[in-house]
Design a protein around this motif. Structure first.
Motif, PDB file in Angstrom:
ATOM      1  N   ILE A   3       0.952  -1.036   0.010  1.00  0.00           N
ATOM      2  CA  ILE A   3      -0.051  -0.028   0.045  1.00  0.00           C
ATOM      3  C   ILE A   3       0.936   1.230   0.029  1.00  0.00           C
ATOM      4  CG2 ILE A   3      -1.748   1.234   1.104  1.00  0.00           C
ATOM      5  CD1 ILE A   3      -2.620  -1.446   2.524  1.00  0.00           C
ATOM      6  N   PRO A   4       0.698   1.962  -0.945  1.00  0.00           N
ATOM      7  CA  PRO A   4       1.648   3.322  -0.960  1.00  0.00           C
ATOM      8  C   PRO A   4       1.435   4.008   0.195  1.00  0.00           C
ATOM      9  CG  PRO A   4      -0.017   3.318  -2.666  1.00  0.00           C
ATOM     10  CD  PRO A   4      -0.474   2.071  -1.775  1.00  0.00           C
ATOM     11  N   ASN A   5       2.483   4.860   0.535  1.00  0.00           N
ATOM     12  CA  ASN A   5       2.567   5.741   1.581  1.00  0.00           C
ATOM     13  C   ASN A   5       1.423   7.032   1.556  1.00  0.00           C
ATOM     14  OD1 ASN A   5       3.205   6.901   4.111  1.00  0.00           O
ATOM     15  ND2 ASN A   5       5.201   7.472   3.431  1.00  0.00           N
ATOM     16  N   LEU A   6       0.394   6.948   2.471  1.00  0.00           N
ATOM     17  CA  LEU A   6      -0.468   7.825   2.245  1.00  0.00           C
ATOM     18  C   LEU A   6      -0.739   8.713   3.525  1.00  0.00           C
ATOM     19  CD1 LEU A   6      -3.061   5.428   0.930  1.00  0.00           C
ATOM     20  CD2 LEU A   6      -2.135   7.204  -0.442  1.00  0.00           C
ATOM     21  N   SER A   7      -0.923   9.937   3.383  1.00  0.00           N
ATOM     22  CA  SER A   7      -1.408  10.836   4.576  1.00  0.00           C
ATOM     23  C   SER A   7      -2.446  10.254   5.334  1.00  0.00           C
ATOM     24  CB  SER A   7      -1.533  12.349   4.093  1.00  0.00           C
ATOM     25  OG  SER A   7      -2.701  12.462   3.638  1.00  0.00           O
ATOM     26  N   SER A   8      -2.590  10.731   6.577  1.00  0.00           N
ATOM     27  CA  SER A   8      -3.532  10.321   7.450  1.00  0.00           C
ATOM     28  C   SER A   8      -5.002  11.080   6.718  1.00  0.00           C
ATOM     29  CB  SER A   8      -3.711  10.589   8.818  1.00  0.00           C
ATOM     30  OG  SER A   8      -3.443  12.429   8.940  1.00  0.00           O
ATOM     31  N   GLU A   9      -5.079  12.001   6.256  1.00  0.00           N
ATOM     32  CA  GLU A   9      -6.140  12.741   5.578  1.00  0.00           C
ATOM     33  C   GLU A   9      -6.594  11.938   4.532  1.00  0.00           C
ATOM     34  OE1 GLU A   9      -3.405  14.541   5.978  1.00  0.00           O
ATOM     35  OE2 GLU A   9      -4.107  15.638   7.890  1.00  0.00           O
ATOM     36  N   SER A  10      -5.765  11.461   3.544  1.00  0.00           N
ATOM     37  CA  SER A  10      -5.940  10.566   2.341  1.00  0.00           C
ATOM     38  C   SER A  10      -6.676   9.247   3.060  1.00  0.00           C
ATOM     39  CB  SER A  10      -4.632  10.260   1.641  1.00  0.00           C
ATOM     40  OG  SER A  10      -4.429  11.564   0.940  1.00  0.00           O
ATOM     41  N   ILE A  11      -5.895   8.592   3.959  1.00  0.00           N
ATOM     42  CA  ILE A  11      -6.477   7.297   4.660  1.00  0.00           C
ATOM     43  C   ILE A  11      -7.758   7.295   4.959  1.00  0.00           C
ATOM     44  CG2 ILE A  11      -6.372   5.737   6.366  1.00  0.00           C
ATOM     45  CD1 ILE A  11      -3.194   5.957   5.935  1.00  0.00           C
ATOM     46  N   ASP A  12      -8.344   8.541   5.771  1.00  0.00           N
ATOM     47  CA  ASP A  12      -9.474   8.694   6.326  1.00  0.00           C
ATOM     48  C   ASP A  12     -10.425   8.985   5.110  1.00  0.00           C
ATOM     49  OD1 ASP A  12      -8.640   8.776   8.883  1.00  0.00           O
ATOM     50  OD2 ASP A  12      -8.514  10.896   9.114  1.00  0.00           O
ATOM     51  N   THR A  29      -9.938   4.189  -7.101  1.00  0.00           N
ATOM     52  CA  THR A  29      -8.671   4.015  -7.788  1.00  0.00           C
ATOM     53  C   THR A  29      -8.405   5.386  -8.659  1.00  0.00           C
ATOM     54  OG1 THR A  29      -9.278   1.714  -7.952  1.00  0.00           O
ATOM     55  CG2 THR A  29      -7.789   2.571  -9.794  1.00  0.00           C
ATOM     56  N   LEU A  30      -9.157   6.058  -9.079  1.00  0.00           N
ATOM     57  CA  LEU A  30      -9.020   7.106  -9.937  1.00  0.00           C
ATOM     58  C   LEU A  30      -8.348   8.280  -9.168  1.00  0.00           C
ATOM     59  CD1 LEU A  30      -9.365   8.687 -12.774  1.00  0.00           C
ATOM     60  CD2 LEU A  30     -11.683   9.176 -11.751  1.00  0.00           C
ATOM     61  N   GLN A  31      -8.929   8.637  -7.850  1.00  0.00           N
ATOM     62  CA  GLN A  31      -8.771   9.605  -7.087  1.00  0.00           C
ATOM     63  C   GLN A  31      -7.390   9.252  -6.314  1.00  0.00           C
ATOM     64  OE1 GLN A  31     -11.800  11.219  -4.697  1.00  0.00           O
ATOM     65  NE2 GLN A  31     -10.353  12.638  -3.651  1.00  0.00           N
ATOM     66  N   PHE A  32      -6.912   8.072  -5.711  1.00  0.00           N
ATOM     67  CA  PHE A  32      -5.882   7.716  -4.958  1.00  0.00           C
ATOM     68  C   PHE A  32      -4.851   6.831  -5.505  1.00  0.00           C
ATOM     69  CE2 PHE A  32      -8.999   9.158  -2.010  1.00  0.00           C
ATOM     70  CZ  PHE A  32      -8.489   9.783  -1.522  1.00  0.00           C
ATOM     71  N   GLY A  33      -5.417   6.062  -6.808  1.00  0.00           N
ATOM     72  CA  GLY A  33      -4.260   5.051  -7.476  1.00  0.00           C
ATOM     73  C   GLY A  33      -4.340   3.828  -6.539  1.00  0.00           C
ATOM     74  N   LEU A  34      -5.342   3.280  -6.029  1.00  0.00           N
ATOM     75  CA  LEU A  34      -5.406   2.162  -5.145  1.00  0.00           C
ATOM     76  C   LEU A  34      -6.447   1.220  -5.842  1.00  0.00           C
ATOM     77  CD1 LEU A  34      -5.628   2.996  -1.402  1.00  0.00           C
ATOM     78  CD2 LEU A  34      -3.607   2.525  -2.721  1.00  0.00           C
ATOM     79  N   THR A  35      -5.819  -0.202  -5.958  1.00  0.00           N
ATOM     80  CA  THR A  35      -6.880  -1.282  -6.531  1.00  0.00           C
ATOM     81  C   THR A  35      -7.601  -1.664  -5.535  1.00  0.00           C
ATOM     82  OG1 THR A  35      -5.400  -2.955  -5.880  1.00  0.00           O
ATOM     83  CG2 THR A  35      -4.966  -1.856  -7.930  1.00  0.00           C
ATOM     84  N   GLU A  36      -8.820  -2.240  -5.918  1.00  0.00           N
ATOM     85  CA  GLU A  36      -9.622  -2.690  -4.909  1.00  0.00           C
ATOM     86  C   GLU A  36      -8.967  -3.769  -3.959  1.00  0.00           C
ATOM     87  OE1 GLU A  36     -13.691  -5.775  -4.786  1.00  0.00           O
ATOM     88  OE2 GLU A  36     -13.055  -4.906  -6.690  1.00  0.00           O
TER      89      GLU A  36
END
Length: 85
Positions: A3-12, A29-36
């Motif tokens: 999992i990419p390094n994300l800010s706490s705001e992004s994780i929330d 996926t579009l906003q954060f680039g994370l797969t399901e």
């Protein structure tokens, strides 16, 4: 699962979007680039086990969480925080 390094705001925000019934995984996926699968791993890591199990039960097989399974494509609310067309 990496999992990419994300800010706490992004994780929330990802957790919030994952809990929303009408927000598809494709929007995350579009906003954060994370797969399901990365979203599932993030939820497992960030939530209590009981909360994670409740969430998985809730979203498993839910058509609204996958764009290809949705029966609608227009006329639904889109948050201003959500990227895409």
């Amino acid at each position: 699962m990496d999992i990419p390094n994300l800010s706490s705001e992004s994780i929330d925000r990802i957790i919030e979007m994952a809990w929303e019934d009408r927000t598809p995984f494709e929007a995350i996926t579009l906003q954060f680039g994370l797969t399901e699968q990365q979203v599932i791993a993030l939820m497992r890591r960030e939530m209590k086990e009981s909360s994670f199990k409740m969430w998985r039960k809730r979203v498993s097989g839910r058509q609204t969480k996958h764009l290809k399974q949705r029966s609608f494509d227009r006329g639904r609310f889109r948050s201003q925080n959500q990227k895409g067309s």
